[in-house]
Motif scaffolding. Structure first.
Motif, PDB file in Angstrom:
ATOM      1  N   ILE A 158      26.508  15.040  15.386  1.00  0.00           N
ATOM      2  CA  ILE A 158      26.907  15.216  14.237  1.00  0.00           C
ATOM      3  C   ILE A 158      25.639  15.168  14.225  1.00  0.00           C
ATOM      4  O   ILE A 158      24.901  15.749  12.885  1.00  0.00           O
ATOM      5  CB  ILE A 158      27.061  14.084  13.372  1.00  0.00           C
ATOM      6  N   ALA A 159      24.525  14.192  14.855  1.00  0.00           N
ATOM      7  CA  ALA A 159      22.980  14.305  14.264  1.00  0.00           C
ATOM      8  C   ALA A 159      22.487  15.875  14.254  1.00  0.00           C
ATOM      9  O   ALA A 159      21.596  16.203  13.467  1.00  0.00           O
ATOM     10  CB  ALA A 159      22.606  12.669  15.155  1.00  0.00           C
ATOM     11  N   SER A 160      22.612  16.449  15.650  1.00  0.00           N
ATOM     12  CA  SER A 160      21.561  17.080  15.554  1.00  0.00           C
ATOM     13  C   SER A 160      22.340  18.852  14.773  1.00  0.00           C
ATOM     14  O   SER A 160      22.269  19.343  15.032  1.00  0.00           O
ATOM     15  CB  SER A 160      22.673  17.830  17.364  1.00  0.00           C
ATOM     16  N   GLN A 161      23.786  18.613  14.273  1.00  0.00           N
ATOM     17  CA  GLN A 161      24.113  19.939  13.559  1.00  0.00           C
ATOM     18  C   GLN A 161      22.925  18.849  12.017  1.00  0.00           C
ATOM     19  O   GLN A 161      23.124  20.021  11.550  1.00  0.00           O
ATOM     20  CB  GLN A 161      25.972  19.274  13.126  1.00  0.00           C
ATOM     21  N   VAL A 167      20.495  18.036  12.381  1.00  0.00           N
ATOM     22  CA  VAL A 167      18.713  18.249  11.827  1.00  0.00           C
ATOM     23  C   VAL A 167      18.612  20.095  12.242  1.00  0.00           C
ATOM     24  O   VAL A 167      18.229  20.610  11.492  1.00  0.00           O
ATOM     25  CB  VAL A 167      18.800  18.039  13.406  1.00  0.00           C
ATOM     26  N   GLN A 168      19.795  20.316  12.666  1.00  0.00           N
ATOM     27  CA  GLN A 168      20.293  22.060  12.756  1.00  0.00           C
ATOM     28  C   GLN A 168      20.085  22.982  11.690  1.00  0.00           C
ATOM     29  O   GLN A 168      19.528  23.981  11.425  1.00  0.00           O
ATOM     30  CB  GLN A 168      20.995  22.461  13.872  1.00  0.00           C
ATOM     31  N   ALA A 169      20.571  22.398  10.315  1.00  0.00           N
ATOM     32  CA  ALA A 169      20.927  22.628   9.383  1.00  0.00           C
ATOM     33  C   ALA A 169      20.119  21.891   8.599  1.00  0.00           C
ATOM     34  O   ALA A 169      20.238  22.402   6.716  1.00  0.00           O
ATOM     35  CB  ALA A 169      21.968  21.837   8.906  1.00  0.00           C
ATOM     36  N   ASP A 170      18.983  20.916   8.020  1.00  0.00           N
ATOM     37  CA  ASP A 170      17.395  20.989   7.739  1.00  0.00           C
ATOM     38  C   ASP A 170      18.091  19.503   7.356  1.00  0.00           C
ATOM     39  O   ASP A 170      17.505  19.479   5.414  1.00  0.00           O
ATOM     40  CB  ASP A 170      17.223  22.040   7.358  1.00  0.00           C
ATOM     41  N   VAL A 171      19.336  19.187   7.354  1.00  0.00           N
ATOM     42  CA  VAL A 171      19.879  17.549   6.260  1.00  0.00           C
ATOM     43  C   VAL A 171      18.771  16.177   6.139  1.00  0.00           C
ATOM     44  O   VAL A 171      17.896  16.591   7.769  1.00  0.00           O
ATOM     45  CB  VAL A 171      20.832  17.871   6.348  1.00  0.00           C
ATOM     46  N   TRP A 172      18.924  16.365   5.523  1.00  0.00           N
ATOM     47  CA  TRP A 172      17.812  14.610   5.411  1.00  0.00           C
ATOM     48  C   TRP A 172      18.188  13.919   7.198  1.00  0.00           C
ATOM     49  O   TRP A 172      19.532  13.823   6.616  1.00  0.00           O
ATOM     50  CB  TRP A 172      16.944  13.726   4.634  1.00  0.00           C
ATOM     51  N   TRP A 173      17.495  13.129   8.003  1.00  0.00           N
ATOM     52  CA  TRP A 173      18.156  12.165   8.915  1.00  0.00           C
ATOM     53  C   TRP A 173      19.295  11.579   8.485  1.00  0.00           C
ATOM     54  O   TRP A 173      19.646  10.746   9.066  1.00  0.00           O
ATOM     55  CB  TRP A 173      16.809  11.894   9.544  1.00  0.00           C
ATOM     56  N   GLN A 174      18.603  11.129   6.965  1.00  0.00           N
ATOM     57  CA  GLN A 174      19.306   9.857   6.268  1.00  0.00           C
ATOM     58  C   GLN A 174      20.890  10.075   6.136  1.00  0.00           C
ATOM     59  O   GLN A 174      21.474   9.239   6.291  1.00  0.00           O
ATOM     60  CB  GLN A 174      18.484   9.259   5.163  1.00  0.00           C
ATOM     61  N   TRP A 175      21.418  10.767   6.426  1.00  0.00           N
ATOM     62  CA  TRP A 175      22.435  11.285   5.827  1.00  0.00           C
ATOM     63  C   TRP A 175      23.113  10.553   7.678  1.00  0.00           C
ATOM     64  O   TRP A 175      24.901  10.546   6.938  1.00  0.00           O
ATOM     65  CB  TRP A 175      22.472  12.530   5.870  1.00  0.00           C
TER      66      TRP A 175
END
Length: 318
Positions: free
Chosen positions: A25-28, A30-38
């Motif tokens: 989930i975290a790698s996806q 990051v790949q989608a440029d979503v804030w890490w807080q999510w």
């Protein structure tokens, strides 16, 4: 005993599944440029759902053993528990393996990204795979290896305990011995697996899968030892100490310690900062990975003490 062992096996399937799901989930994200807080915001709903299930669906079963002794206090429980050598040894064992898994879980994604940056995503190493795909494969790899390893460890342990294994006679010492052997066989792979970020990512998958098979049974079998050597009236206190000690001295400090060691190796004048950072982390990871051997040594020692401690536990129950 057999029913309890297989129940623990199923319960501890949650570790490889949860660890790997978080990686994917975290790698996806990051790949989608979503804030890490999510990556953290998605956790509370699962916790709330678990709480509701426990409150409304969990029924306390009838017990065949006395679980509460009103004459005992927590302090008396603690004084009793710390006189059990097998329990003290599995405390060190679980903290040691948590040092390994905590550091790897924290730093492996960073080292993957640094290796890709340093080599310009060399196709001979990464075969055109994206960061998100690599981490997803690692997650699936760890889940499959963890479930297979936990199942095999418990099955071999129960088989050896009840009827023997190959030419070996049945033995009550089988539970710690099985995992001590698994951890020591995983030790060489644990020490070198991260170096394959610069050689071939496929070998990283293979060694990671092998390491997961060999080591993930540690959690179920260590808890099995705890339940065998601690009387029922003290088990809640012992389990609380076990879980707290394993986190405070294991996976909680290990990422920081590895990062601090790596920082002492950094050369900020190096032209390839990604490569320098990766080299520093690879060197520092040897410190945490070495604790796999400590875990194995402790479990071999448990095999020496468990028979006497189990007899003491039976006398305490009577």
């Amino acid at each position: 005993d057999k029913g309890r062992s297989y129940s623990l096996m199923i319960f501890y399937y949650s570790l490889p599944f949860g660890w790997s799901a978080s990686t994917v989930i975290a790698s996806q994200l990051v790949q989608a440029d979503v804030w890490w807080q999510w990556g953290l915001r998605i956790v509370p709903p699962f916790g709330l759902a678990t709480l509701l299930i426990l409150v409304f669906l969990l029924e306390e079963p009838k017990r065949s053993e006395t679980l509460v002794d009103d004459s005992q206090t927590v302090w008396k429980d603690i004084k009793r528990i710390v006189t059990v050598p097998s329990f003290l040894l599995i405390l060190v064992a679980i903290a040691s393996i948590n040092i390994v898994t905590g550091a790897q879980g924290w730093w492996n994604p960073t080292m993957t990204q640094l290796a890709m940056n340093s080599t310009n995503e060399d196709p001979d190493i990464f075969h055109g795979e994206s960061y998100a795909l690599i981490m997803s494969i690692v997650g699936v790899d760890n889940t499959a290896g963890g479930i297979i390893g936990t199942t095999l460890s418990v099955w071999i342990s129960e088989r050896w305990t009840s009827v023997g294994l190959f030419c070996l006679p049945a033995s009550r010492r089988a539970t710690p011995l099985v995992q001590a052997i698994g951890d020591i066989l995983a030790f060489p792979a644990t020490m070198v697996v991260q170096h394959f970020y610069l050689i071939d990512i496929n070998w990283n998958y293979v060694l990671g899968f092998y390491g997961s098979i060999m080591t993930f049974g540690t959690y179920a079998l260590c808890m099995n030892v705890l339940l065998r050597v601690i009387p029922p009236t003290c088990r809640a206190t012992a389990t609380a100490i076990y879980n707290t000690f394993g986190s405070i001295f294991g996976d909680a400090p290990s990422p920081y310690v590895v990062g601090a060691i790596a920082e002492s190796f950094r050369d900020y004048s190096a032209p390839d900062q990604s490569g320098d950072h990766l080299a520093a982390l690879l060197a520092a990871m040897h410190f945490s990975n070495a604790f796999m051997a400590v875990c194995s040594i402790c479990l071999f020692a448990v095999a020496w003490t468990i028979d006497r401690d189990e007899k003491r536990c039976e006398l305490a129950k009577q």
